[in-house]
Design a protein around this motif. Structure first.
Motif, PDB file in Angstrom:
ATOM      1  N   LYS A  53      42.364 108.154 -76.644  1.00 54.55           N
ATOM      2  CA  LYS A  53      41.791 109.507 -76.744  1.00 54.55           C
ATOM      3  C   LYS A  53      41.996 110.316 -75.451  1.00 54.55           C
ATOM      4  N   TYR A  54      42.399 109.634 -74.384  1.00 57.96           N
ATOM      5  CA  TYR A  54      42.703 110.361 -73.135  1.00 57.96           C
ATOM      6  C   TYR A  54      44.201 110.698 -73.036  1.00 57.96           C
ATOM      7  N   GLY A  55      44.953 110.322 -74.075  1.00 55.81           N
ATOM      8  CA  GLY A  55      46.354 110.755 -74.118  1.00 55.81           C
ATOM      9  C   GLY A  55      47.374 109.661 -73.888  1.00 55.81           C
ATOM     10  N   VAL A  56      46.924 108.432 -73.634  1.00 59.10           N
ATOM     11  CA  VAL A  56      47.876 107.345 -73.406  1.00 59.10           C
ATOM     12  C   VAL A  56      48.287 106.769 -74.771  1.00 59.10           C
ATOM     13  N   LYS A  57      49.603 106.549 -74.945  1.00 54.41           N
ATOM     14  CA  LYS A  57      50.095 106.138 -76.271  1.00 54.41           C
ATOM     15  C   LYS A  57      50.211 104.622 -76.397  1.00 54.41           C
ATOM     16  N   LYS A  58      50.500 103.966 -75.302  1.00 51.56           N
ATOM     17  CA  LYS A  58      50.724 102.509 -75.352  1.00 51.56           C
ATOM     18  C   LYS A  58      50.096 101.893 -74.107  1.00 51.56           C
ATOM     19  N   ILE A  59      49.467 100.725 -74.287  1.00 50.25           N
ATOM     20  CA  ILE A  59      48.897 100.050 -73.113  1.00 50.25           C
ATOM     21  C   ILE A  59      49.469  98.636 -73.007  1.00 50.25           C
ATOM     22  N   HIS A  60      50.049  98.328 -71.867  1.00 50.51           N
ATOM     23  CA  HIS A  60      50.566  96.989 -71.592  1.00 50.51           C
ATOM     24  C   HIS A  60      49.424  96.192 -70.972  1.00 50.51           C
ATOM     25  N   HIS A  61      49.003  95.161 -71.660  1.00 44.24           N
ATOM     26  CA  HIS A  61      47.856  94.397 -71.173  1.00 44.24           C
ATOM     27  C   HIS A  61      48.303  93.023 -70.669  1.00 44.24           C
ATOM     28  N   VAL A  62      48.130  92.789 -69.394  1.00 41.63           N
ATOM     29  CA  VAL A  62      48.425  91.472 -68.821  1.00 41.63           C
ATOM     30  C   VAL A  62      47.101  90.718 -68.836  1.00 41.63           C
ATOM     31  N   ASN A  63      46.868  90.045 -69.957  1.00 39.06           N
ATOM     32  CA  ASN A  63      45.560  89.432 -70.199  1.00 39.06           C
ATOM     33  C   ASN A  63      45.502  88.057 -69.526  1.00 39.06           C
ATOM     34  N   ASN A  64      45.415  88.078 -68.218  1.00 39.43           N
ATOM     35  CA  ASN A  64      45.479  86.835 -67.451  1.00 39.43           C
ATOM     36  C   ASN A  64      44.301  86.834 -66.484  1.00 39.43           C
ATOM     37  N   GLU A  65      43.438  85.830 -66.627  1.00 40.57           N
ATOM     38  CA  GLU A  65      42.212  85.882 -65.807  1.00 40.57           C
ATOM     39  C   GLU A  65      42.473  85.675 -64.314  1.00 40.57           C
ATOM     40  N   ALA A  66      43.696  85.243 -63.986  1.00 40.55           N
ATOM     41  CA  ALA A  66      44.059  85.157 -62.561  1.00 40.55           C
ATOM     42  C   ALA A  66      44.048  86.553 -61.924  1.00 40.55           C
ATOM     43  N   LEU A  67      44.067  87.574 -62.780  1.00 44.75           N
ATOM     44  CA  LEU A  67      44.087  88.952 -62.262  1.00 44.75           C
ATOM     45  C   LEU A  67      42.694  89.595 -62.263  1.00 44.75           C
ATOM     46  N   ASN A  68      41.672  88.788 -62.509  1.00 40.60           N
ATOM     47  CA  ASN A  68      40.315  89.369 -62.522  1.00 40.60           C
ATOM     48  C   ASN A  68      39.820  89.709 -61.118  1.00 40.60           C
ATOM     49  N   ASN A  69      40.373  89.034 -60.125  1.00 43.38           N
ATOM     50  CA  ASN A  69      40.045  89.382 -58.745  1.00 43.38           C
ATOM     51  C   ASN A  69      41.188  90.170 -58.146  1.00 43.38           C
ATOM     52  N   PHE A  70      40.845  91.239 -57.467  1.00 45.81           N
ATOM     53  CA  PHE A  70      41.879  92.121 -56.935  1.00 45.81           C
ATOM     54  C   PHE A  70      42.628  91.481 -55.778  1.00 45.81           C
ATOM     55  N   ASP A  71      43.950  91.518 -55.900  1.00 46.87           N
ATOM     56  CA  ASP A  71      44.815  91.092 -54.792  1.00 46.87           C
ATOM     57  C   ASP A  71      45.997  92.058 -54.803  1.00 46.87           C
ATOM     58  N   ALA A  72      46.075  92.916 -53.799  1.00 44.09           N
ATOM     59  CA  ALA A  72      47.057  94.008 -53.812  1.00 44.09           C
ATOM     60  C   ALA A  72      48.490  93.491 -53.939  1.00 44.09           C
ATOM     61  N   GLN A  73      48.788  92.372 -53.274  1.00 41.76           N
ATOM     62  CA  GLN A  73      50.172  91.880 -53.317  1.00 41.76           C
ATOM     63  C   GLN A  73      50.527  91.369 -54.710  1.00 41.76           C
ATOM     64  N   VAL A  74      49.592  90.625 -55.304  1.00 38.91           N
ATOM     65  CA  VAL A  74      49.841  90.087 -56.650  1.00 38.91           C
ATOM     66  C   VAL A  74      49.914  91.238 -57.658  1.00 38.91           C
ATOM     67  N   PHE A  75      48.967  92.169 -57.566  1.00 37.81           N
ATOM     68  CA  PHE A  75      48.938  93.301 -58.503  1.00 37.81           C
ATOM     69  C   PHE A  75      50.233  94.118 -58.412  1.00 37.81           C
ATOM     70  N   THR A  76      50.712  94.318 -57.192  1.00 38.08           N
ATOM     71  CA  THR A  76      51.925  95.134 -57.014  1.00 38.08           C
ATOM     72  C   THR A  76      53.092  94.536 -57.787  1.00 38.08           C
ATOM     73  N   LYS A  77      53.237  93.201 -57.671  1.00 37.49           N
ATOM     74  CA  LYS A  77      54.371  92.558 -58.352  1.00 37.49           C
ATOM     75  C   LYS A  77      54.237  92.662 -59.863  1.00 37.49           C
ATOM     76  N   VAL A  78      53.005  92.560 -60.354  1.00 40.30           N
ATOM     77  CA  VAL A  78      52.796  92.639 -61.808  1.00 40.30           C
ATOM     78  C   VAL A  78      53.053  94.073 -62.293  1.00 40.30           C
ATOM     79  N   ILE A  79      52.582  95.043 -61.532  1.00 38.37           N
ATOM     80  CA  ILE A  79      52.787  96.439 -61.954  1.00 38.37           C
ATOM     81  C   ILE A  79      54.280  96.790 -61.915  1.00 38.37           C
TER      82      ILE A  79
END
Ligand SMILES: Cc1cc2nc3c(=O)[nH]c(=O)nc-3n(C[C@H](O)[C@H](O)[C@H](O)COP(=O)(O)OP(=O)(O)OC[C@H]3O[C@@H](n4cnc5c(N)ncnc54)[C@H](O)[C@@H]3O)c2cc1C
Length: 318
Positions: A53-79
């Protein structure tokens, strides 16, 4: 080609700043005749499809609980993998704590130009030019981005969230998730307080309060208004309040809808952290206090008389 928006979560809930980023990214996509896609990392409690409803058409979900805690280096590679999966040429972040940590890293990784702290939609009439605040909000700069992939981080409160109708298609993204170089062994949360970074209303006190024993009225007003509490730097330096409440150039930069400054002079270093607030109310006994120049509403008076009256008035309104 698409516009990819990083949808940031806290404990499985999408942050308010991310809704602004989604609306902003969707508007860029509409401007460029392409689609807005999102990426969500970690497990979630949200109805991701509903974010359509905010205008996004598709969402890529990396449903991995290893990503529940923020880690900038890990997040960067996934993004970066989500950028590839969505063939994105524009990546949008909120310029919040997480966005500030990931966007520059992604910029280096993808050799993509980055505009940090955008305040308006890009001007695409002649190239790709993004307006941002500079010099602690004293001026604007228009930055021309010429790289194939462009990254924008949006200043919180700079773009209004608009919800209409629609659902996003949610697709799993099987990204490679590195083991982080940092291991979180424990999380100690400040409980019972509204997060200052995310608060809609902030009640803030300065040296005019005279001492920590007078903070009761700040806390009472904050409680009545469902607000977070903040303070000027000397107040945290003297130890009247904890350092995580200090706002300004060397503290947290915030952008609430309402900022109430009580007994704060309004030095430029303080303003640097609060001048993106939508409405600023200043209470100070000195009519020449610099804060009045930045205020939308001002009360010249003794805080020890004015604030209890405001508290009474709010109680009566309730
Ligand atoms: C490099 C650098 C970085 C800095 N970073 C920051 C920062 O991030 N954040 C920050 O806040 N500061 C920062 N400072 C400090 C900043 O310059 C100011 O000194 C500071 O903001 C002043 O805090 P204050 O307004 O609480 O206190 P004061 O300047 O002492 O002002 C108190 C105010 O309360 C008013 N007052 C007093 N009594 C009453 C009363 N009874 N009723 C009503 N009004 C009353 C006075 O009129 C006055 O305006 C920085 C300084 C430097 C040099």
């Amino acid at each position: 080609m698409s516009v990819l928006i990083f949808i940031d979560q806290a404990e499985g809930h999408v942050k308010k700043a991310s809704l602004e980023a989604i609306t902003y990214g969707a508007a860029i996509a509409a401007q460029l005749n392409t689609t807005a896609e999102g990426v969500v990392l970690g497990t979630t409690h949200e109805d991701l499809a509903g974010l359509g409803k905010y205008g996004v058409k598709k969402i890529h979900h990396v449903n991995n609980e290893a990503l529940n805690n923020f880690d900038a280096q890990v997040f960067t590679k996934v993004i970066a993998q989500a950028v590839e999966a969505s063939s994105a040429t524009i990546v949008v972040f909120s310029n919040n704590v997480d966005g500030k940590a990931i966007a520059p890293r992604l910029s280096a990784r993808l050799k993509a130009g980055l505009v940090a702290g955008a305040v308006a939609l890009p001007d695409t009439s002649n190239g790709f030019v993004v307006k941002k605040n500079v010099f602690s909000g004293k001026a604007f700069a228009n930055i021309s981005v010429t790289t194939a992939i462009k990254i924008i981080s949006l200043s919180p409160n700079a773009y209004k969230t608009v919800a209409t109708e629609g659902n996003a298609e949610v697709v799993p993204l099987n990204a490679v998730v590195d083991t982080g170089k940092i291991k979180i062994t424990a999380v100690h949360k400040v409980s019972g307080e509204i997060s200052l970074a995310e608060a809609d209303v902030v009640v803030s006190g300065g040296r005019g309060l005279k001492g920590p024993e007078n903070w009761g009225m700040i806390e009472e007003l904050a409680k009545l208004l469902h607000a977070a509490t903040a303070c000027s730097r000397p107040v945290a330096d003297i130890g009247w309040r904890p350092h995580h409440e200090h706002v300004g150039q060397t503290g947290l930069a915030i952008a609430p809808n309402l900022y109430i400054a009580i007994g704060i002079s309004g030095a430029i270093q303080h303003l640097a952290g609060v001048n993106r607030s939508k409405i600023i109310v200043v209470i100070n006994k000195d009519p020449e206090a610099p804060f009045f120049k930045a205020a939308d509403y001002g009360i010249v008076g003794d805080i020890f008389e004015v604030v209890p009256k405001i508290i009474e008035a709010v109680k009566q309104l309730k």
